[in-house]
Motif scaffolding. Structure first.
Motif, PDB file in Angstrom:
ATOM      1  N   SER A  43     -14.914  36.672  -4.064  1.00  0.00           N
ATOM      2  CA  SER A  43     -14.993  36.721  -3.538  1.00  0.00           C
ATOM      3  C   SER A  43     -17.013  36.632  -4.310  1.00  0.00           C
ATOM      4  O   SER A  43     -18.208  36.019  -3.790  1.00  0.00           O
ATOM      5  N   SER A  44     -17.091  37.928  -4.225  1.00  0.00           N
ATOM      6  CA  SER A  44     -18.752  38.337  -3.823  1.00  0.00           C
ATOM      7  C   SER A  44     -19.608  37.684  -5.245  1.00  0.00           C
ATOM      8  O   SER A  44     -20.635  37.160  -5.741  1.00  0.00           O
TER       9      SER A  44
ATOM     10  N   SER C   4     -16.942  33.115   2.214  1.00  0.00           N
ATOM     11  CA  SER C   4     -16.199  34.672   1.119  1.00  0.00           C
ATOM     12  C   SER C   4     -14.452  34.675   1.351  1.00  0.00           C
ATOM     13  O   SER C   4     -13.455  35.040   0.675  1.00  0.00           O
TER      14      SER C   4
END
Lengths: 70, 70, 70, 70, 70, 70
Positions: A43-44, C4
């Motif tokens: 995700s980062s 996220s």
């Protein structure tokens, strides 16, 4: 997209600590306070997180506890 | 008591919406921002929450998501 | 906004059970499966949720457990 | 065992990304969609997770958010 | 069914406080300690929860915090 | 500090498994049972966690599920 999570706090990425599966993101809020978030490294990367990037911390209300002084 | 939860935000109780099992607590932060928390009514009463009371919102880092603009 | 949270499942609102503080939202997925979500009534109203509305269930990966048959 | 968590999605393990403490499990659902789960490596091993194994993603309703298009 | 959640505590139902959407379940553990759980009323009914029934509290490790004395 | 989280279980640190971002803490409860917690390494260090240290596991009620035998 508009999401049901009630809490959103705007800031910028101050630090990224990379793990193997998860990253720890430190977000600097406008008022000087910091928020720490643990998200997956995938995700980062997908969000393109990097130092100084404008981000929003998002928190579901049922995950917020309340504390008082004794 | 010192707790592992990484995020703590100080404020005052702005509103309490009472349910049957859960209460919704609106916390006014110093910077003008609000945080919403869902806790049990029993906790709300045990902590003596009432309008204007100084409280701290406490959030575990793994419950914080990050969002960016498209 | 891009978030996220790793899991998003598209569907439509099948049922809304209204509580005092929280609502229970039943989401019908394309494949016939249902997803149940508990969000605040305030969020439910703010998102304009009503029967048949297109919605996305959003779930942080750290909140997904895995089970296997014994 | 029957559990209170309202959401269960059946699939098979598509990928396991091993960390030191946590593993990231990608579950392929029947309909082609994927679900990502973060569980401890100890759990991943205890459940005997491996590629192709039939598993069920389990999610508590209070951990499901709802999003709509703006 | 075997689940990835690492924490399971056996006890019996001591009290059920019914809300509209959620119920609050008090579980009496063998050692005298109590555990409080918030689940949907639908789950509470589906599991047939009633006073004295043997149950297991199940908690994902990422939802457990640690506190120490100051 | 007094916190809204309804569940607290006293024990001692039995094992610390160190990851890069997160640590896995095994807490030995008085009754012989164990509780597993995942917290950030930073928290683990800030709390001075080490084998044998007295700690309290803290769990929000909305994160406790209930299971019954089939």
């Amino acid at each position: 997209m508009k999401i049901s999570a009630r809490n959103t706090l705007k800031g910028t990425v101050k630090e990224i600590k990379e793990g193997v599966v998860n990253n720890e993101i430190t977000i600097q809020l406008a008022g000087g306070q910091e928020i720490i978030s643990i998200i997956t490294q995938t995700s980062s990367n997908a969000l393109g997180l990097k130092l100084g990037k404008a981000v929003t911390a998002v928190i579901k209300a049922s995950n917020v506890m309340v504390a008082v002084e004794d």
